[in-house]
Structures are given as structure tokens and as C-alpha cells.
Design an enzyme around this catalytic site. Structure first.
Site, PDB file in Angstrom:
ATOM      1  N   HIS A  60       0.834  -1.208   0.000  1.00 18.73           N
ATOM      2  CA  HIS A  60       0.000   0.000   0.000  1.00 18.73           C
ATOM      3  C   HIS A  60       0.860   1.246   0.000  1.00 18.73           C
ATOM      4  O   HIS A  60       2.071   1.193   0.166  1.00 18.73           O
ATOM      5  CB  HIS A  60      -0.993  -0.015   1.156  1.00 18.73           C
ATOM      6  CG  HIS A  60      -0.402   0.003   2.541  1.00 18.73           C
ATOM      7  ND1 HIS A  60       0.559  -0.894   2.961  1.00 18.73           N
ATOM      8  CD2 HIS A  60      -0.654   0.815   3.610  1.00 18.73           C
ATOM      9  CE1 HIS A  60       0.854  -0.639   4.228  1.00 18.73           C
ATOM     10  NE2 HIS A  60       0.154   0.392   4.640  1.00 18.73           N
ATOM     11  N   HIS A  62       1.482   3.661   2.006  1.00 17.04           N
ATOM     12  CA  HIS A  62       1.977   4.310   3.211  1.00 17.04           C
ATOM     13  C   HIS A  62       3.495   4.299   3.076  1.00 17.04           C
ATOM     14  O   HIS A  62       4.070   3.309   2.620  1.00 17.04           O
ATOM     15  CB  HIS A  62       1.530   3.566   4.485  1.00 17.04           C
ATOM     16  CG  HIS A  62       0.131   3.930   4.920  1.00 17.04           C
ATOM     17  ND1 HIS A  62      -0.604   3.165   5.797  1.00 17.04           N
ATOM     18  CD2 HIS A  62      -0.646   5.006   4.593  1.00 17.04           C
ATOM     19  CE1 HIS A  62      -1.787   3.749   6.002  1.00 17.04           C
ATOM     20  NE2 HIS A  62      -1.837   4.855   5.267  1.00 17.04           N
ATOM     21  N   ASP A  64       6.052   3.828   4.802  1.00 11.58           N
ATOM     22  CA  ASP A  64       6.926   2.760   5.322  1.00 11.58           C
ATOM     23  C   ASP A  64       6.905   1.502   4.444  1.00 11.58           C
ATOM     24  O   ASP A  64       7.586   0.527   4.741  1.00 11.58           O
ATOM     25  CB  ASP A  64       6.588   2.425   6.792  1.00 11.58           C
ATOM     26  CG  ASP A  64       5.136   2.075   7.035  1.00 11.58           C
ATOM     27  OD1 ASP A  64       4.269   2.495   6.245  1.00 11.58           O
ATOM     28  OD2 ASP A  64       4.851   1.359   8.021  1.00 11.58           O
ATOM     29  N   HIS A  65       6.129   1.539   3.348  1.00 10.22           N
ATOM     30  CA  HIS A  65       6.066   0.374   2.453  1.00 10.22           C
ATOM     31  C   HIS A  65       6.494   0.686   1.018  1.00 10.22           C
ATOM     32  O   HIS A  65       6.666  -0.226   0.221  1.00 10.22           O
ATOM     33  CB  HIS A  65       4.639  -0.195   2.451  1.00 10.22           C
ATOM     34  CG  HIS A  65       4.246  -0.659   3.818  1.00 10.22           C
ATOM     35  ND1 HIS A  65       4.323  -1.974   4.204  1.00 10.22           N
ATOM     36  CD2 HIS A  65       3.852   0.040   4.916  1.00 10.22           C
ATOM     37  CE1 HIS A  65       3.968  -2.066   5.483  1.00 10.22           C
ATOM     38  NE2 HIS A  65       3.678  -0.857   5.930  1.00 10.22           N
ATOM     39  N   HIS A 140      -7.299  -2.290   6.283  1.00 13.80           N
ATOM     40  CA  HIS A 140      -6.386  -1.309   6.868  1.00 13.80           C
ATOM     41  C   HIS A 140      -7.021   0.073   6.761  1.00 13.80           C
ATOM     42  O   HIS A 140      -8.154   0.201   6.289  1.00 13.80           O
ATOM     43  CB  HIS A 140      -5.045  -1.399   6.109  1.00 13.80           C
ATOM     44  CG  HIS A 140      -3.914  -0.651   6.726  1.00 13.80           C
ATOM     45  ND1 HIS A 140      -3.665  -0.641   8.073  1.00 13.80           N
ATOM     46  CD2 HIS A 140      -2.924   0.124   6.171  1.00 13.80           C
ATOM     47  CE1 HIS A 140      -2.589   0.100   8.314  1.00 13.80           C
ATOM     48  NE2 HIS A 140      -2.129   0.573   7.173  1.00 13.80           N
ATOM     49  N   ASP A 211       0.041  -4.734   7.707  1.00 13.79           N
ATOM     50  CA  ASP A 211      -0.868  -3.602   7.879  1.00 13.79           C
ATOM     51  C   ASP A 211      -2.318  -4.017   7.636  1.00 13.79           C
ATOM     52  O   ASP A 211      -2.995  -3.531   6.721  1.00 13.79           O
ATOM     53  CB  ASP A 211      -0.466  -2.435   6.952  1.00 13.79           C
ATOM     54  CG  ASP A 211       0.846  -1.817   7.414  1.00 13.79           C
ATOM     55  OD1 ASP A 211       1.758  -2.583   7.771  1.00 13.79           O
ATOM     56  OD2 ASP A 211       0.957  -0.577   7.425  1.00 13.79           O
ATOM     57  N   HIS A 269       6.546  -6.134  11.007  1.00 15.18           N
ATOM     58  CA  HIS A 269       5.975  -4.802  11.162  1.00 15.18           C
ATOM     59  C   HIS A 269       5.837  -4.446  12.642  1.00 15.18           C
ATOM     60  O   HIS A 269       4.838  -3.878  13.101  1.00 15.18           O
ATOM     61  CB  HIS A 269       4.627  -4.699  10.440  1.00 15.18           C
ATOM     62  CG  HIS A 269       4.238  -3.294  10.069  1.00 15.18           C
ATOM     63  ND1 HIS A 269       3.641  -2.438  10.959  1.00 15.18           N
ATOM     64  CD2 HIS A 269       4.370  -2.588   8.913  1.00 15.18           C
ATOM     65  CE1 HIS A 269       3.411  -1.286  10.351  1.00 15.18           C
ATOM     66  NE2 HIS A 269       3.856  -1.349   9.118  1.00 15.18           N
TER      67      HIS A 269
HETATM   68 ZN   LIG Z   1       3.117   0.073   7.739  1.00  9.36          ZN
HETATM   69 ZN   LIG Z   2      -0.128   1.229   6.629  1.00 10.43          ZN
END
Ligand SMILES: [Zn+2]
Ligand SMILES: [Zn+2]
Length: 319
Positions: A60, A62, A64-65, A140, A211, A269
Site C-alpha cells: 500500500h 503508506h 513505510d512500504h 487497513h 498492515d 511490522h
Molecule cells: Zn506500515
Molecule cells: Zn499502513
């Protein structure tokens, strides 16, 4: 099939815990799941290289990904004569990369193609000569995709007695049949491989789902997999926060894995709030629900054997 967990953290890269990302290696080819900020550093440490990277599957949008993806693309452009790369992800992943490419004008020397998930699209996102990758929407705060990578089934076990009985001379023809190819005998006549092979043997498979909270698709994607990397961001005592932020606790993730018949689950995660001292608590919470649960460690390697080569798995598999 091997997997390397490049990072096991969530939200932001920490000195001792990079962001969650998994690289799968099969017959020298690489498939990467998520690319958070700094992803290329641990990928470099694995010495796997990026030349044989075929696919990056992004869960996704976000940071951090996906913020590590540009770095991976640029790193790969340093390799001469590198092949095409496919990026799988949610709607918007192509625009994100195209805009960045336009703004930074970084060098690319290989074809880049994008496949974005959309409502009603097929469950199969990608297929090549080695694997197929399935995807589906998880639960999520934004559209987040879970993935399942399946190795193609292999031809069945070769039956030498059947080959002898058919008059096939021992030698290269046996090898061809074993690989699933038909052969023609000197004396005439074609032998189809199914006459000398047992039933096809299943390939190995993994699930990557971060997530998310449990949903039907999560169960579907990790059903009976050999190895699952699942979101286990919080300790059970912080379950309210897990619910608000749409993540799982360690025991949620282990429960999903146990119910879905996963053979081994690695929780990833992990929230940056937890320190090394908390890791034992994580492991305890997960193992209470599922004995084959563990907490992921950066650069940890996993080798997935074929089920028939692993006695513990043969016993567990239904007859
Ligand atoms: Zn994340
Ligand atoms: Zn996320």
C-alpha cells in the site's frame, strides 16, 4: 525457495530494525515484497543483487512500504543490460513512481511496467515460468494488498519400472520424461510423460500480509502456506491501539496463522515503540496461540523445503 526478511519493523526505519520487506529467491530470480525507506541497504547486505529482480509487489501507499522503491529502481539502473521489472500495487503506485521519475529525472535503463489492483480484477496478479502471485484487499486504514506467491507444481515422481516396461532405454530420454516432456523412441512411437510419472507435486508457497486486521481475504491468501509473514505490530496489551490503527497484535496474527493451516509464521511490522527487551513478550504471546510462530529478525533467512523432503510436513499433510 529461500526468503530473506530485509526488515521487520513498521512506521519508520530504526537503527536496529529496518522496515518490513521480504525478498524471495527461486532459481536465481528475485521477487520483492514492499520497499520501505532504506530497503536497499539490507538488500545490498544480502549480496543477492538486483539484476535478477523480476517483481516488486507493494502492499500500500503508506511511506513505510513504498518510499524505498525509488532507491531500488535507481540501484537497478546501475546494472548494465538489466531485464524488465514489473511493479504490482494499489491504484496510484504508477503515478507515484512516474511523477517522481519526472521530478528527479533519474536514469532508467530497463522497461518498467505497472499492474494496479482494481475492484473486480482477477485474483492472479502475475505469472511467469516459475511462480504466480495472487493478491487481494486486506483491512487497513487505506487500501492495502496482501500477496500469495505460489511456485508452479512440479512434474510427478519418475517411475523407472514403468519406463522399462515401455521399452524406453535408460539415458537422456528418462531425463526428458522426468521434466515433463514427451519423447519419441528410435523404433517409433511417442511416449507421453504421464505414462511414467506420478501425480504432479505441489510447489512451495508463501504469504505476505502486513498492515491489516483479520479479514476473509487474509485467511484465503495464507491458507495452508509453507511460510507466512504477517503483521504482528503490537503486544496483546495494546490491542485497542491495534484496532484503531488497523493492525494486529502478536496473538491475533498467530491465531490467524493457526486457523489458516499455515506451517510457519513470522510476525513482522513490529512497532518502533518496542525495544529488544519486549521481543520475548512478543514471542510468548504468539507461541501461546501457535507453536510455529516466531518474531522476525532483520536479515533472517528462511529456506523452504519441498514437502516430500521434510518428514514433519509429510506427516502433517492430509493423505
Ligand atoms: Zn506500515
Ligand atoms: Zn499502513
Amino acid at each position: 525457495m529461500e526468503c530473506v526478511l530485509l526488515g521487520s519493523g513498521g512506521m519508520m526505519p530504526m537503527p536496529e530494525r529496518f522496515l518490513t520487506s521480504v525478498v524471495v529467491r527461486l532459481q536465481g530470480q528475485l521477487y520483492l515484497f514492499d520497499a520501505g525507506e532504506g530497503c536497499q541497504i539490507n538488500l545490498k547486505k544480502t549480496k543477492l543483487g538486483v539484476k535478477s529482480l523480476r517483481v516488486v509487489a507493494v502492499s500500500h501507499l503508506h511511506g513505510d512500504h513504498c518510499l524505498g522503491l525509488p532507491g531500488i529502481l535507481m540501484m537497478r539502473a546501475q546494472v548494465p543490460e538489466v531485464g524488465p521489472l514489473t511493479i504490482l500495487g494499489p491504484p496510484g503506485i504508477e503515478r507515484f513512481i512516474r511523477q517522481l521519475h519526472e521530478s528527479l529525472a533519474f536514469f532508467l535503463n530497463y522497461p518498467l511496467s505497472f499492474l494496479e489492483w482494481s475492484e473486480g480484477c482477477p485474483e492472479k496478479a502475475y505469472e511467469d515460468d516459475l511462480v504466480r502471485i495472487l493478491w487481494g484487499p486486506l483491512k487497513h486504514t487505506t487500501l492495502c494488498l496482501g500477496y500469495r506467491l505460489e511456485e508452479h507444481p512440479r512434474p510427478g515422481k519418475f517411475k523407472p519400472e514403468a519406463a522399462k516396461a515401455l521399452g524406453i532405454p535408460y539415458g537422456p530420454l528418462w531425463g526428458k520424461l522426468q521434466r515433463g516432456e514427451a519423447v519419441t523412441l528410435d523404433q517409433g512411437g511417442t511416449i507421453s510423460p504421464n505414462l511414467v510419472l506420478g501425480p504432479p507435486r505441489p510447489g512451495r508457497n508463501i504469504c505476505y500480509a502486513v498492515d491489516t486486521q483479520p479479514n476473509k481475504i487474509l485467511y484465503r491468501l495464507c491458507q495452508d502456506v509453507d511460510l507466512a509473514f504477517l503483521d504482528g505490530m503490537f503486544l496483546p496489551e495494546h490491542h485497542e491501539e491495534a484496532e484503531t490503527k488497523a493492525h494486529m497484535t502478536a496473538d491475533d496474527a498467530a491465531r490467524v496463522a493457526a486457523r489458516a493451516g499455515v506451517r510457519r509464521v513470522v510476525l513482522v511490522h513490529i512497532s518502533p515503540r518496542y525495544t529488544e527487551e519486549d521481543m520475548e513478550k512478543f514471542a510468548d504471546a504468539a507461541k501461546k496461540r501457535f507453536a510455529n510462530a516466531e518474531i522476525g529478525r532483520d536479515l533472517q533467512q528462511f529456506t523452504i523445503p519441498y514437502r516430500e523432503d521434510d518428514p514433519s510436513r509429510t506427516l502433517a499433510s492430509p493423505k
